[in-house]
Design a protein around this motif. Structure first.
Motif, short mmCIF file in Angstrom:
data_model
loop_
_atom_site.label_atom_id
_atom_site.label_comp_id
_atom_site.label_asym_id
_atom_site.label_seq_id
_atom_site.Cartn_x
_atom_site.Cartn_y
_atom_site.Cartn_z
N GLY A 1 0.81 -1.22 0.00
CA GLY A 1 0.00 0.00 0.00
C GLY A 1 0.84 1.26 0.00
N TRP A 2 1.92 1.26 0.77
CA TRP A 2 2.80 2.45 0.82
C TRP A 2 3.41 2.74 -0.55
CZ3 TRP A 2 5.56 0.38 5.80
CH2 TRP A 2 4.71 0.56 6.89
N GLU A 3 3.85 1.69 -1.24
CA GLU A 3 4.46 1.90 -2.55
C GLU A 3 3.46 2.45 -3.55
OE1 GLU A 3 7.63 1.64 -3.39
OE2 GLU A 3 8.11 1.17 -1.31
N ILE A 4 2.22 1.95 -3.49
CA ILE A 4 1.19 2.42 -4.42
C ILE A 4 0.79 3.85 -4.08
CG2 ILE A 4 -1.19 2.05 -5.19
CD1 ILE A 4 -0.74 -0.91 -4.86
N GLU A 5 0.72 4.18 -2.79
CA GLU A 5 0.33 5.52 -2.39
C GLU A 5 1.35 6.57 -2.82
OE1 GLU A 5 -0.33 5.42 1.76
OE2 GLU A 5 -2.22 4.31 1.62
N LYS A 6 2.62 6.16 -3.00
CA LYS A 6 3.64 7.12 -3.45
C LYS A 6 3.31 7.65 -4.84
CE LYS A 6 7.45 5.05 -0.82
NZ LYS A 6 8.74 4.32 -0.93
N VAL A 7 2.63 6.83 -5.65
CA VAL A 7 2.28 7.23 -7.01
C VAL A 7 0.95 7.97 -7.01
CG1 VAL A 7 1.79 6.44 -9.35
CG2 VAL A 7 3.57 5.32 -7.97
N GLY A 8 -0.04 7.40 -6.34
CA GLY A 8 -1.37 8.01 -6.31
C GLY A 8 -1.49 9.03 -5.20
N THR A 9 -0.87 10.20 -5.38
CA THR A 9 -0.87 11.22 -4.34
C THR A 9 -2.08 12.14 -4.41
OG1 THR A 9 0.50 12.62 -5.76
CG2 THR A 9 1.63 11.22 -4.15
N GLY A 10 -2.81 12.14 -5.53
CA GLY A 10 -3.95 13.04 -5.67
C GLY A 10 -5.14 12.57 -4.86
N LEU A 11 -6.10 13.47 -4.69
CA LEU A 11 -7.30 13.14 -3.94
C LEU A 11 -8.24 12.25 -4.75
CD1 LEU A 11 -8.11 16.54 -2.20
CD2 LEU A 11 -7.21 14.47 -1.15
N GLY A 12 -8.21 12.38 -6.08
CA GLY A 12 -9.06 11.52 -6.92
C GLY A 12 -10.53 11.70 -6.58
N TRP A 13 -11.20 10.58 -6.29
CA TRP A 13 -12.63 10.59 -6.01
C TRP A 13 -12.96 11.31 -4.71
CZ3 TRP A 13 -16.81 9.75 -8.76
CH2 TRP A 13 -16.68 9.04 -9.96
N ARG A 14 -11.94 11.56 -3.87
CA ARG A 14 -12.21 12.27 -2.62
C ARG A 14 -12.76 13.67 -2.90
NH1 ARG A 14 -7.46 9.41 -1.46
NH2 ARG A 14 -7.61 7.98 0.30
N TYR A 15 -12.34 14.28 -4.01
CA TYR A 15 -12.87 15.59 -4.37
C TYR A 15 -14.39 15.55 -4.46
CZ TYR A 15 -8.34 17.70 -5.52
OH TYR A 15 -7.07 18.22 -5.46
N ALA A 16 -14.91 14.51 -5.10
CA ALA A 16 -16.36 14.41 -5.28
C ALA A 16 -17.07 14.27 -3.94
CB ALA A 16 -16.69 13.21 -6.18
N PHE A 17 -16.54 13.42 -3.06
CA PHE A 17 -17.20 13.21 -1.78
C PHE A 17 -17.07 14.43 -0.87
CE2 PHE A 17 -16.25 8.78 -3.09
CZ PHE A 17 -17.56 8.32 -3.11
N PHE A 18 -15.90 15.07 -0.87
CA PHE A 18 -15.73 16.28 -0.07
C PHE A 18 -16.66 17.38 -0.58
CE2 PHE A 18 -11.11 15.02 1.03
CZ PHE A 18 -11.58 14.31 2.13
N GLY A 19 -16.73 17.52 -1.90
CA GLY A 19 -17.60 18.55 -2.47
C GLY A 19 -19.06 18.33 -2.13
N GLU A 20 -19.50 17.08 -2.23
CA GLU A 20 -20.89 16.78 -1.90
C GLU A 20 -21.18 17.04 -0.43
OE1 GLU A 20 -24.11 13.12 -2.31
OE2 GLU A 20 -21.98 12.76 -2.64
N ALA A 21 -20.24 16.68 0.45
CA ALA A 21 -20.43 16.92 1.89
C ALA A 21 -20.53 18.41 2.19
CB ALA A 21 -19.27 16.30 2.67
N ILE A 22 -19.70 19.22 1.53
CA ILE A 22 -19.73 20.67 1.76
C ILE A 22 -21.05 21.26 1.26
CG2 ILE A 22 -18.67 22.85 1.10
CD1 ILE A 22 -15.98 21.36 1.03
N LEU A 23 -21.52 20.80 0.10
CA LEU A 23 -22.78 21.31 -0.44
C LEU A 23 -23.98 20.93 0.43
CD1 LEU A 23 -22.25 20.64 -4.26
CD2 LEU A 23 -22.21 22.85 -3.09
N MET A 24 -23.93 19.76 1.04
CA MET A 24 -25.06 19.30 1.86
C MET A 24 -25.04 19.84 3.28
SD MET A 24 -26.97 17.61 -0.09
CE MET A 24 -28.09 17.03 1.19
N LEU A 25 -23.90 20.37 3.72
CA LEU A 25 -23.78 20.85 5.10
C LEU A 25 -24.81 21.93 5.44
CD1 LEU A 25 -22.27 20.73 7.77
CD2 LEU A 25 -20.64 22.40 6.85
N PRO A 26 -25.04 22.94 4.59
CA PRO A 26 -26.07 23.95 4.95
C PRO A 26 -27.45 23.35 5.15
CG PRO A 26 -24.70 24.73 3.13
CD PRO A 26 -24.35 23.29 3.33
N PHE A 27 -27.81 22.34 4.37
CA PHE A 27 -29.13 21.73 4.52
C PHE A 27 -29.24 20.99 5.85
CE2 PHE A 27 -28.44 22.14 -0.04
CZ PHE A 27 -29.62 22.75 -0.45
#
Length: 396
Positions: free
Chosen positions: A95-121
């Motif tokens: 896992g450590w070796e693979i994480e060295k390459v995949g440093t971006g947030l990837g799909w986390r952007y989508a989940f973080f964005g959705e959580a932020i948009l839903m927070l006011p509701f």
């Protein structure tokens, strides 16, 4: 296993722990490499899942990590669903070796964005005042603790729960007696049966039939545009033609019928551009049902049953619609081994939904939007011995 141990030859000595985790694991590595080569060779950038066993030695783990990265890059990082390793400390290096390459947030952007948009509701749900909806009674509800039965020492939580279940059963009986509501929900279940499969198997079907690398972006754009235009357009059309229950059923049956024709036709073409145009039109038409179907759910029942009606509708379309549909279509695909045939069979079910909603046009319906909520029946809470003066004082 016990039987196998008993049948081993005399003098047999099992391999040591070190041998099992080094020499024998090398054979596992070769097997994994062979399977991955076959998989990446035969598959045209489809989503894949890899499962790797527990291997011993830092060098081996690094080599396995590099091989996994190569296999993942061959089909595209966005198409590698997940990599599963045994839950041991030795596999952490992978896992450590693979994480060295995949440093971006990837799909986390989508989940973080959705959580932020839903927070006011979520915050508004706690702080805003309850809405005074049309048809709902403004009368004060008599608290349950005014009932003498609740003040008795022998009253238990079990009795209270049974009382609530009894009330729920009565409400469900009244709800299911509304034929217009039942027909509407049945059509909605069949409709959701189809689109549950579209959302689950859609990308795999697109890759398999059209061999397009960015099919996920194309499908996502179609869903956003078609869903937005269809939902708003269907609501505006229903308001324009007079939003009655029969008119809602007419719009439901017509929109879904022609939407089914366009969706069915889309999968008959091999040209990706023709497919995209037809499926977009079909998506707009079938999504025009969202406004009318909810209008019927809300206004075909008594005001006091509206919350339960919406809740049962939502639960039903998932339990009987999109939850069983995906595995059932998977079983169908295993039988026919042709994604175009499977998806055409599925899409034809939309005609059944249109037919069910067409039946609703001829049912006797009462539009209950202007109907005031009846005075709440609190006889199940108050004993006949409670004096009239006590009730009056309780309401003040």
């Amino acid at each position: 296993m016990v039987s196998a141990i008993k049948n081993t030859p005399d003098g047999y000595k099992p391999p040591s722990c070190v041998k099992a985790r080094t020499l024998l694991s090398d054979e596992c590595v070769k097997d994994v490499e062979k399977e991955l080569r076959l998989k990446t060779h035969d598959t045209h950038k489809e989503s894949q899942s890899y499962q790797i066993g527990d291997f011993y030695g830092v060098k081996k783990r690094v080599a396995i990590s590099k091989f996994l990265l190569g296999a993942t890059n061959s089909i595209g990082p966005s198409n590698a669903l997940h990599v599963v390793t045994d839950n041991t400390t030795n596999c952490k290096t992978v896992g450590w070796e693979i994480e060295k390459v995949g440093t971006g947030l990837g799909w986390r952007y989508a989940f973080f964005g959705e959580a932020i948009l839903m927070l006011p509701f979520a915050i508004l749900g706690f702080v805003m005042k309850p809405l005074q909806m049309k048809g709902m009674s403004n009368a004060k509800i008599i608290p349950w603790f005014l009932n003498e039965e609740f003040s008795k020492k022998d009253y238990s939580y079990v009795s209270y729960t049974l009382n609530q279940l009894s009330r729920f059963g009565q409400d469900m009986k009244a709800l299911l007696s509304e034929k217009v509501y039942v027909v509407n929900v049945l059509g909605y279940i069949v409709y959701n049966f189809v689109f549950g499969v579209y959302s689950y198997w859609g990308l795999k079907v697109g890759y398999n039939i059209y061999q397009v690398d960015n099919i996920d972006l194309l499908f996502g754009g179609i869903v956003i545009v078609g869903g937005t235009v269809g939902t708003i357009g269907g609501s505006l059309i229903l308001d324009r033609i007079n939003s009655t229950i029969p008119n809602a059923f007419k719009l439901l049956s017509i929109a879904v019928f022609f939407g089914a024709i366009f969706c069915f036709s889309a999968f008959c073409f091999s040209n990706i551009y023709v497919f995209l145009v037809l499926i977009l039109i079909g998506e707009i038409l079938v999504d025009a049902s969202q406004g009318p179907v909810n209008l019927v759910c809300l206004n075909s029942v008594k005001p006091s049953l509206r919350p339960l009606a919406m809740a049962i509708s939502t639960v039903s379309i998932h339990i009987f619609g999109d939850v069983p549909s995906s595995p059932l279509v998977g079983i169908l695909q295993d039988k026919v081994d042709n994604w175009r045939t499977s998806i055409l069979i599925l899409t034809s079910i939309l005609f059944l939904a249109a037919g069910i909603w067409f039946i609703g046009i001829f049912l006797h319906s009462v539009y209950r939007y202007e109907e005031d909520s009846e005075q709440p029946d609190m006889s199940h809470l108050l004993e006949s011995e409670v004096a009239n003066g006590d009730i009056t004082s309780a309401l003040l």
